[in-house]
Design an enzyme around this catalytic site. Structure first.
Site, PDB file in Angstrom:
ATOM      1  N   GLN A   1       0.846  -1.196   0.000  1.00  4.29           N
ATOM      2  CA  GLN A   1       0.000   0.000   0.000  1.00  4.29           C
ATOM      3  C   GLN A   1       0.878   1.241   0.000  1.00  4.29           C
ATOM      4  OE1 GLN A   1      -3.548  -0.661   2.925  1.00  4.29           O
ATOM      5  NE2 GLN A   1      -1.802  -1.839   3.692  1.00  4.29           N
TER       6      GLN A   1
ATOM      7  N   VAL B   1       3.673   4.051  -0.994  1.00  2.62           N
ATOM      8  CA  VAL B   1       3.990   4.763  -2.245  1.00  2.62           C
ATOM      9  C   VAL B   1       5.423   5.292  -2.199  1.00  2.62           C
ATOM     10  CG1 VAL B   1       1.569   5.388  -2.594  1.00  2.62           C
ATOM     11  CG2 VAL B   1       3.041   6.939  -1.302  1.00  2.62           C
TER      12      VAL B   1
ATOM     13  N   HIS C   1      -1.391   1.423  -4.446  1.00  2.00           N
ATOM     14  CA  HIS C   1      -1.799   2.828  -4.244  1.00  2.00           C
ATOM     15  C   HIS C   1      -0.929   3.804  -5.012  1.00  2.00           C
ATOM     16  CE1 HIS C   1      -3.845   1.559  -0.225  1.00  2.00           C
ATOM     17  NE2 HIS C   1      -4.580   1.272  -1.287  1.00  2.00           N
TER      18      HIS C   1
ATOM     19  N   CYS D   1      -0.690  13.030 -16.064  1.00  2.00           N
ATOM     20  CA  CYS D   1      -1.482  14.125 -16.625  1.00  2.00           C
ATOM     21  C   CYS D   1      -2.916  13.637 -16.854  1.00  2.00           C
ATOM     22  CB  CYS D   1      -0.891  14.595 -17.956  1.00  2.00           C
ATOM     23  SG  CYS D   1      -1.888  15.896 -18.701  1.00  2.00           S
TER      24      CYS D   1
ATOM     25  N   CYS E   1      -3.678  14.461 -20.973  1.00  2.00           N
ATOM     26  CA  CYS E   1      -3.115  13.630 -22.056  1.00  2.00           C
ATOM     27  C   CYS E   1      -2.639  12.273 -21.560  1.00  2.00           C
ATOM     28  CB  CYS E   1      -1.957  14.392 -22.733  1.00  2.00           C
ATOM     29  SG  CYS E   1      -0.536  14.603 -21.651  1.00  2.00           S
TER      30      CYS E   1
ATOM     31  N   CYS F   1       2.979  18.538 -17.780  1.00  2.00           N
ATOM     32  CA  CYS F   1       3.292  17.517 -18.784  1.00  2.00           C
ATOM     33  C   CYS F   1       3.917  18.230 -19.984  1.00  2.00           C
ATOM     34  CB  CYS F   1       2.010  16.792 -19.201  1.00  2.00           C
ATOM     35  SG  CYS F   1       0.994  17.762 -20.319  1.00  2.00           S
TER      36      CYS F   1
ATOM     37  N   THR G   1       0.478  -2.998   8.753  1.00  3.38           N
ATOM     38  CA  THR G   1      -0.683  -2.252   8.263  1.00  3.38           C
ATOM     39  C   THR G   1      -1.817  -2.329   9.283  1.00  3.38           C
ATOM     40  OG1 THR G   1      -2.301  -1.987   6.464  1.00  3.38           O
ATOM     41  CG2 THR G   1      -1.590  -4.240   6.949  1.00  3.38           C
ATOM     42  N   SER G   2      -2.563  -1.207   9.364  1.00  2.00           N
ATOM     43  CA  SER G   2      -3.709  -1.164  10.293  1.00  2.00           C
ATOM     44  C   SER G   2      -4.890  -1.951   9.720  1.00  2.00           C
ATOM     45  CB  SER G   2      -4.119   0.288  10.540  1.00  2.00           C
ATOM     46  OG  SER G   2      -4.391   0.918   9.283  1.00  2.00           O
TER      47      SER G   2
ATOM     48  N   ALA H   1       8.560  -4.655  12.416  1.00  2.00           N
ATOM     49  CA  ALA H   1       8.860  -5.424  11.199  1.00  2.00           C
ATOM     50  C   ALA H   1      10.364  -5.602  11.010  1.00  2.00           C
ATOM     51  CB  ALA H   1       8.265  -4.705   9.994  1.00  2.00           C
TER      52      ALA H   1
END
Ligand code: BV8
Length: 249
Positions: A101, A103, A119, A127, A130, A147, A187-188, A230
């Site tokens: 999840q 990024v 995610h 963009c 386009c 862009c 993760t929750s 972890a």
């Protein structure tokens, strides 16, 4: 704890198909604030306030400032021992799929390749006119990237209220449905549909192993749930699983 670690290591070493789902907790020890823990606030905003299409429509500069701030933190961060342990599972267990999840790009920097970023990626802009994509470093002069056609670009991130990329959902679903062992790390487990992947695996008979300092809605369903960090627990399990002679597994 000792027996549980040995049991989890044996499952890791002997599983035919392993899938992991990670959340912000796996990057906590790299210094990246989690979404809902302390440090998850920016100025006076919560992530849920800014990670939405309406927030971007209302104030694209504010939303880009938040992403630029986070790009800086992610670029300065380094993968930690948990990211490395997951990359090692991929080396030793063919067919391992890592669904994240996050990024922040740290799994890729740690060497994970069979990676499903459900995610999006904080260092990629898209963009909406386009469709052009653009890789960002976070050090660009401008706050809002444009862009080649000069249009305002948005972060290539899945916001609340937006559907996940079709190919990401399909790949994550396929892997989860055929997993023997499903690891849920940091993760929750409250954001859907990402939190549904361990449930799909469990429904199909997979063993569920959770690593989190806190309990989550998945804890009661887990076959083993380790209360810990972890970057401490994962290396321990992976060392035991893959440094043992094969006949022991
Ligand atoms: C969608 C990108 C169709 C942004 C994010 C049911 C089905 C489908 C949708 C929904 C549903 N119910 C509700 C919804 C709507 C919503 C949702 O799930 N809301 C939640 C809040 C209830 N879902 C969506 O909008 C999704 N879209 O399904 O479209 C649709 C649309 C509308 C209505 C219905 C259907 C899109 C969701 C994606 C949103 N974007 N991120 C950005 O990054 O800028 S989600 C965001 O939360 C992050 O990606 C984050 O990864 C994710 C989950 O959070 P966690 O990673 O778990 O982080 P958190 O801080 O919560 O927890 C950290 C954990 O780590 C804690 O447990 C902590 O104890 C632990 N930890 C801390 N330190 C450590 C540690 N663990 C290990 N080691 C440590 N050292």
């Amino acid at each position: 704890m000792e027996d549980h670690a040995n049991l989890a290591a044996r499952w890791l070493a002997g599983a035919g198909s392993i899938v992991a789902l990670t959340g912000a907790g796996v990057s906590a020890e790299s210094g990246i604030p989690t979404f809902r823990g302390e440090g998850g606030l920016w100025r006076t905003y919560r992530a849920e306030d800014l990670a939405t299409p309406s927030a971007f429509a209302r104030d694209p500069i504010l939303v880009w400032e938040w992403y630029r701030y986070r790009q800086g933190i992610c670029a300065a961060a380094a993968p930690n021992a948990a990211h490395a342990a997951l990359a090692r599972i991929e080396e030793r267990a063919p067919g391992f799929t890592l669904i994240t999840q996050n990024v922040d790009g740290l799994h890729r920097r740690a060497g994970s390749r069979n990676l499903v970023e459900v995610h999006g990626d904080i260092f990629r802009a898209r963009c909406t006119v386009c469709g052009a994509n653009r890789e960002l470093t976070g050090a660009e002069e401008e706050t809002i990237p444009a862009c080649p056609g000069g249009h305002t670009m948005r972060p290539d991130i899945v916001w609340f209220g937006e559907t996940l990329p079709e190919n990401a959902i399909a790949k994550a679903h396929r892997a989860s449905a055929s997993a023997d062992l499903f690891l849920v790390i940091g993760t929750s487990a409250i954001v859907y549909p990402a939190a549904s992947f361990p449930l799909i695996a469990k429904d199909r008979g997979a063993r569920l192993v959770e690593v989190n300092p806190e309990e989550t809605p998945l804890t009661p369903l887990a076959d083993l749930s380790f209360r810990g960090k972890a970057a401490e627990i994962l290396p321990l399990l992976v060392d035991r699983a893959f440094s043992r002679p094969v006949e022991d597994s």
